[in-house]
Design a protein around this motif. Structure first.
Motif, PDB file in Angstrom:
ATOM      1  N   ILE A  24      41.387  85.365 120.776  1.00 45.56           N
ATOM      2  CA  ILE A  24      41.967  85.588 121.626  1.00 45.56           C
ATOM      3  C   ILE A  24      41.332  84.887 123.007  1.00 45.56           C
ATOM      4  N   GLU A  25      40.049  85.249 123.093  1.00 42.51           N
ATOM      5  CA  GLU A  25      39.220  84.921 124.297  1.00 42.51           C
ATOM      6  C   GLU A  25      39.207  83.018 124.290  1.00 42.51           C
ATOM      7  N   ASP A  26      39.226  82.571 123.121  1.00 39.36           N
ATOM      8  CA  ASP A  26      39.179  80.923 122.966  1.00 39.36           C
ATOM      9  C   ASP A  26      40.459  80.572 123.576  1.00 39.36           C
ATOM     10  N   LEU A  27      41.704  81.118 123.129  1.00 41.03           N
ATOM     11  CA  LEU A  27      43.103  80.673 123.307  1.00 41.03           C
ATOM     12  C   LEU A  27      43.214  80.985 125.097  1.00 41.03           C
ATOM     13  N   VAL A  28      42.729  82.008 125.534  1.00 40.38           N
ATOM     14  CA  VAL A  28      43.023  82.099 126.891  1.00 40.38           C
ATOM     15  C   VAL A  28      42.158  81.399 127.729  1.00 40.38           C
ATOM     16  N   ALA A  29      41.205  80.853 127.275  1.00 36.98           N
ATOM     17  CA  ALA A  29      40.186  79.852 127.991  1.00 36.98           C
ATOM     18  C   ALA A  29      41.146  78.512 127.937  1.00 36.98           C
TER      19      ALA A  29
ATOM     20  N   LEU B  71      44.256  77.886 127.245  1.00 38.59           N
ATOM     21  CA  LEU B  71      45.613  78.041 127.992  1.00 38.59           C
ATOM     22  C   LEU B  71      45.528  78.074 129.658  1.00 38.59           C
ATOM     23  N   GLU B  72      44.456  78.860 129.891  1.00 41.83           N
ATOM     24  CA  GLU B  72      43.884  78.706 131.310  1.00 41.83           C
ATOM     25  C   GLU B  72      43.671  77.540 131.933  1.00 41.83           C
ATOM     26  N   VAL B  73      43.147  76.497 131.278  1.00 47.10           N
ATOM     27  CA  VAL B  73      43.030  74.970 131.615  1.00 47.10           C
ATOM     28  C   VAL B  73      44.386  74.392 131.885  1.00 47.10           C
ATOM     29  N   GLY B  74      45.305  74.584 130.976  1.00 44.13           N
ATOM     30  CA  GLY B  74      46.683  74.218 131.181  1.00 44.13           C
ATOM     31  C   GLY B  74      47.434  74.812 132.316  1.00 44.13           C
ATOM     32  N   ARG B  75      47.215  75.946 132.347  1.00 34.20           N
ATOM     33  CA  ARG B  75      47.775  76.865 133.502  1.00 34.20           C
ATOM     34  C   ARG B  75      47.331  76.320 134.998  1.00 34.20           C
ATOM     35  N   ASN B  76      46.083  76.217 134.943  1.00 32.15           N
ATOM     36  CA  ASN B  76      45.421  75.794 136.203  1.00 32.15           C
ATOM     37  C   ASN B  76      45.772  74.262 136.735  1.00 32.15           C
ATOM     38  N   SER B  77      45.879  73.525 135.740  1.00 32.58           N
ATOM     39  CA  SER B  77      46.254  72.230 135.937  1.00 32.58           C
ATOM     40  C   SER B  77      47.568  72.050 136.537  1.00 32.58           C
ATOM     41  N   LEU B  78      48.573  72.858 136.279  1.00 34.08           N
ATOM     42  CA  LEU B  78      49.848  72.692 136.681  1.00 34.08           C
ATOM     43  C   LEU B  78      50.174  73.466 138.097  1.00 34.08           C
ATOM     44  N   THR B  79      49.146  74.358 138.569  1.00 39.46           N
ATOM     45  CA  THR B  79      49.271  74.608 139.954  1.00 39.46           C
ATOM     46  C   THR B  79      48.355  73.973 140.684  1.00 39.46           C
ATOM     47  N   ASP B  80      47.602  72.928 140.479  1.00 42.37           N
ATOM     48  CA  ASP B  80      46.898  72.112 141.338  1.00 42.37           C
ATOM     49  C   ASP B  80      47.686  70.989 141.954  1.00 42.37           C
TER      50      ASP B  80
ATOM     51  N   SER C 256      53.576  82.579 129.036  1.00 44.87           N
ATOM     52  CA  SER C 256      54.036  83.829 128.820  1.00 44.87           C
ATOM     53  C   SER C 256      52.728  84.294 127.789  1.00 44.87           C
ATOM     54  N   THR C 257      52.400  83.420 126.617  1.00 45.55           N
ATOM     55  CA  THR C 257      51.474  83.614 125.662  1.00 45.55           C
ATOM     56  C   THR C 257      50.211  83.928 126.480  1.00 45.55           C
ATOM     57  N   TYR C 258      49.758  82.969 127.406  1.00 46.43           N
ATOM     58  CA  TYR C 258      48.409  83.312 128.337  1.00 46.43           C
ATOM     59  C   TYR C 258      48.671  84.667 128.906  1.00 46.43           C
ATOM     60  N   ASP C 259      49.675  85.082 129.773  1.00 48.71           N
ATOM     61  CA  ASP C 259      49.855  86.136 130.380  1.00 48.71           C
ATOM     62  C   ASP C 259      49.665  87.340 129.371  1.00 48.71           C
ATOM     63  N   MET C 260      50.380  87.451 128.106  1.00 47.13           N
ATOM     64  CA  MET C 260      50.154  88.467 127.337  1.00 47.13           C
ATOM     65  C   MET C 260      48.762  88.490 126.731  1.00 47.13           C
TER      66      MET C 260
END
Length: 69
Positions: free
Chosen positions: A53-58, A60-69, A14-18
């Motif tokens: 914010i840009e760094d945190l999104v980058a 968190l995106e790695v973690g988010r993508n690894s969960l969907t693979d 949810s932090t990533y989405d926000m």
């Protein structure tokens, strides 16, 4: 009308989405917080804040993508 997704303590994504949403609406947010009449200047973000914010999104995106693979 779009609303900023809420940050939920028990859901890290949810932090990533926000933050991803906020980055997409950066110009609008800068306009709103920069308007003295709205009295939101205390919430204005500078370039360093936006960079964080840009760094945190980058990250968190790695973690988010690894969960969907």
């Amino acid at each position: 009308m779009k609303l900023i997704p809420c940050d939920v303590v028990t859901r890290w994504n949810s932090t990533y989405d926000m933050m991803a949403f906020v980055l997409n609406y950066r110009d609008a947010i800068d306009q709103l917080t920069g308007d003295r009449a709205l009295k939101l200047r205390a919430y204005e973000l500078d370039n360093e804040d936006w960079g964080i914010i840009e760094d945190l999104v980058a990250i968190l995106e790695v973690g988010r993508n690894s969960l969907t693979d």
